[in-house]
Scaffold this motif. Structure first.
Motif, PDB file in Angstrom:
ATOM      1  N   CYS A 154     -15.999  27.528 -24.031  1.00 34.99           N
ATOM      2  CA  CYS A 154     -15.709  28.408 -24.555  1.00 34.99           C
ATOM      3  C   CYS A 154     -14.506  29.454 -23.881  1.00 34.99           C
ATOM      4  O   CYS A 154     -14.024  29.135 -22.841  1.00 34.99           O
ATOM      5  N   THR A 155     -14.016  30.564 -24.519  1.00 33.36           N
ATOM      6  CA  THR A 155     -13.142  31.407 -24.064  1.00 33.36           C
ATOM      7  C   THR A 155     -13.745  32.755 -24.177  1.00 33.36           C
ATOM      8  O   THR A 155     -14.434  33.197 -25.197  1.00 33.36           O
ATOM      9  N   ASP A 156     -13.796  33.268 -23.017  1.00 37.61           N
ATOM     10  CA  ASP A 156     -14.534  34.648 -22.705  1.00 37.61           C
ATOM     11  C   ASP A 156     -13.771  35.690 -23.577  1.00 37.61           C
ATOM     12  O   ASP A 156     -12.844  35.701 -23.888  1.00 37.61           O
ATOM     13  N   LYS A 157     -14.274  37.001 -23.843  1.00 42.88           N
ATOM     14  CA  LYS A 157     -13.837  38.170 -24.502  1.00 42.88           C
ATOM     15  C   LYS A 157     -12.582  38.691 -23.848  1.00 42.88           C
ATOM     16  O   LYS A 157     -11.812  39.416 -24.222  1.00 42.88           O
ATOM     17  N   PHE A 158     -12.366  38.194 -22.478  1.00 38.52           N
ATOM     18  CA  PHE A 158     -11.131  38.436 -21.824  1.00 38.52           C
ATOM     19  C   PHE A 158     -10.069  37.532 -21.772  1.00 38.52           C
ATOM     20  O   PHE A 158      -8.770  37.629 -21.254  1.00 38.52           O
ATOM     21  N   GLY A 159     -10.140  36.224 -22.706  1.00 36.52           N
ATOM     22  CA  GLY A 159      -9.203  35.459 -22.707  1.00 36.52           C
ATOM     23  C   GLY A 159      -9.181  34.211 -21.647  1.00 36.52           C
ATOM     24  O   GLY A 159      -8.125  33.453 -21.761  1.00 36.52           O
ATOM     25  N   ILE A 160     -10.182  34.178 -20.865  1.00 37.39           N
ATOM     26  CA  ILE A 160     -10.278  33.194 -19.850  1.00 37.39           C
ATOM     27  C   ILE A 160     -11.180  31.816 -20.413  1.00 37.39           C
ATOM     28  O   ILE A 160     -12.181  32.193 -21.077  1.00 37.39           O
ATOM     29  N   ASN A 161     -10.795  30.968 -20.063  1.00 35.89           N
ATOM     30  CA  ASN A 161     -11.428  29.605 -20.748  1.00 35.89           C
ATOM     31  C   ASN A 161     -12.357  29.127 -19.522  1.00 35.89           C
ATOM     32  O   ASN A 161     -12.064  29.137 -18.386  1.00 35.89           O
ATOM     33  N   TRP A 162     -13.738  28.930 -20.344  1.00 32.77           N
ATOM     34  CA  TRP A 162     -14.557  28.262 -19.454  1.00 32.77           C
ATOM     35  C   TRP A 162     -15.191  27.088 -19.882  1.00 32.77           C
ATOM     36  O   TRP A 162     -15.075  26.729 -21.154  1.00 32.77           O
ATOM     37  N   MET A 163     -15.627  26.241 -18.816  1.00 33.16           N
ATOM     38  CA  MET A 163     -16.405  24.857 -19.008  1.00 33.16           C
ATOM     39  C   MET A 163     -17.648  24.665 -18.245  1.00 33.16           C
ATOM     40  O   MET A 163     -17.528  25.015 -17.139  1.00 33.16           O
ATOM     41  N   VAL A 164     -18.789  24.807 -18.983  1.00 33.11           N
ATOM     42  CA  VAL A 164     -19.895  24.546 -18.413  1.00 33.11           C
ATOM     43  C   VAL A 164     -20.670  23.241 -18.489  1.00 33.11           C
ATOM     44  O   VAL A 164     -20.600  22.777 -19.676  1.00 33.11           O
ATOM     45  N   SER A 165     -21.073  22.817 -17.530  1.00 34.19           N
ATOM     46  CA  SER A 165     -21.665  21.367 -17.408  1.00 34.19           C
ATOM     47  C   SER A 165     -23.121  21.320 -16.592  1.00 34.19           C
ATOM     48  O   SER A 165     -22.882  22.001 -15.455  1.00 34.19           O
ATOM     49  N   TYR A 166     -23.807  20.531 -17.173  1.00 37.07           N
ATOM     50  CA  TYR A 166     -24.833  20.241 -16.238  1.00 37.07           C
ATOM     51  C   TYR A 166     -24.933  18.333 -16.480  1.00 37.07           C
ATOM     52  O   TYR A 166     -25.248  18.182 -17.508  1.00 37.07           O
ATOM     53  N   ASP A 167     -24.748  18.005 -15.186  1.00 36.39           N
ATOM     54  CA  ASP A 167     -24.884  16.460 -15.365  1.00 36.39           C
ATOM     55  C   ASP A 167     -25.762  15.935 -14.351  1.00 36.39           C
ATOM     56  O   ASP A 167     -25.641  15.937 -12.995  1.00 36.39           O
ATOM     57  N   PRO A 168     -27.124  15.442 -14.742  1.00 39.93           N
ATOM     58  CA  PRO A 168     -28.092  15.078 -13.912  1.00 39.93           C
ATOM     59  C   PRO A 168     -27.534  13.862 -12.970  1.00 39.93           C
ATOM     60  O   PRO A 168     -28.268  13.551 -12.180  1.00 39.93           O
ATOM     61  N   ASN A 169     -26.581  13.052 -13.762  1.00 39.47           N
ATOM     62  CA  ASN A 169     -26.271  11.786 -12.896  1.00 39.47           C
ATOM     63  C   ASN A 169     -25.102  12.125 -11.640  1.00 39.47           C
ATOM     64  O   ASN A 169     -24.848  11.243 -11.050  1.00 39.47           O
ATOM     65  N   ALA A 170     -24.643  13.384 -11.592  1.00 33.45           N
ATOM     66  CA  ALA A 170     -23.521  13.812 -10.819  1.00 33.45           C
ATOM     67  C   ALA A 170     -24.209  13.787  -9.315  1.00 33.45           C
ATOM     68  O   ALA A 170     -25.262  13.964  -8.998  1.00 33.45           O
ATOM     69  N   LEU A 171     -23.413  13.496  -8.674  1.00 38.19           N
ATOM     70  CA  LEU A 171     -23.639  13.436  -7.065  1.00 38.19           C
ATOM     71  C   LEU A 171     -23.747  14.928  -6.511  1.00 38.19           C
ATOM     72  O   LEU A 171     -22.758  15.625  -6.991  1.00 38.19           O
ATOM     73  N   PRO A 172     -24.737  14.959  -5.552  1.00 37.18           N
ATOM     74  CA  PRO A 172     -24.770  16.470  -4.921  1.00 37.18           C
ATOM     75  C   PRO A 172     -23.369  16.723  -4.471  1.00 37.18           C
ATOM     76  O   PRO A 172     -22.932  15.737  -3.783  1.00 37.18           O
ATOM     77  N   ALA A 173     -23.071  18.040  -4.236  1.00 34.09           N
ATOM     78  CA  ALA A 173     -22.016  18.282  -3.480  1.00 34.09           C
ATOM     79  C   ALA A 173     -22.373  18.323  -1.902  1.00 34.09           C
ATOM     80  O   ALA A 173     -23.361  18.621  -1.674  1.00 34.09           O
ATOM     81  N   SER A 174     -21.319  17.597  -1.280  1.00 33.78           N
ATOM     82  CA  SER A 174     -21.671  17.740   0.256  1.00 33.78           C
ATOM     83  C   SER A 174     -20.887  18.862   0.801  1.00 33.78           C
ATOM     84  O   SER A 174     -19.876  19.498   0.439  1.00 33.78           O
TER      85      SER A 174
END
Length: 143
Positions: A123-143
């Motif tokens: 999405c693009t917020d009301k201020f013109g900033i582009n965002w990507m939101v993701s939930y990936d149950p297969n992603a490796l946890p951050a270290s």
């Protein structure tokens, strides 16, 4: 560990934008400084009350930062050649953040399950900033 923190520039509406981001992500500002607070600032300038620097934690290792960019500092074109990507720990968190950040903005790709196995939207917020939101149950946890 290397940490990358996005820093956004605004044309006079930084405080409005960060108040909105705070309502979406929660938490408190770590820092909020105005140009009028800087040593040597000229009283009465047009940008005195604008934001010189603000920072808002949006995760355990990420801080969203920003400022206004007054004309005296070389106001430039507002960039749209980037997106801020948020990885969440649950589908419910992805839904909440996506619906919050896209309020009064524009959804370019609704949240949905993707062929690569993630729950993802853009999405693009009301201020013109582009965002990507993701939930990936297969992603490796951050270290």
């Amino acid at each position: 560990m290397t940490i990358i923190n996005p820093y956004l520039n605004f044309n006079g509406n930084c405080e409005e934008a960060f108040t909105f981001y705070k309502s979406v992500f929660g938490g408190d500002f770590v820092s909020l400084m105005r140009f009028q607070d800087a040593p040597g600032h000229q009283p009465g300038s047009a940008h005195a009350n604008q934001i010189m620097h603000v920072s808002l934690p949006v995760g355990s290792h990420t801080i969203l930062m920003g400022s206004d960019r007054p004309a005296s500092l070389g106001e430039g074109a507002f960039g749209d050649n980037f997106s801020i990507s948020i990885g969440t720990t649950s589908q419910a968190e992805a839904d909440a953040l996506f619906h919050g950040i896209s309020a009064d903005g524009h959804v370019t790709m609704p949240l949905d399950n993707t062929f690569w196995g993630a729950y993802f939207g853009m999405c693009t917020d009301k201020f013109g900033i582009n965002w990507m939101v993701s939930y990936d149950p297969n992603a490796l946890p951050a270290s």
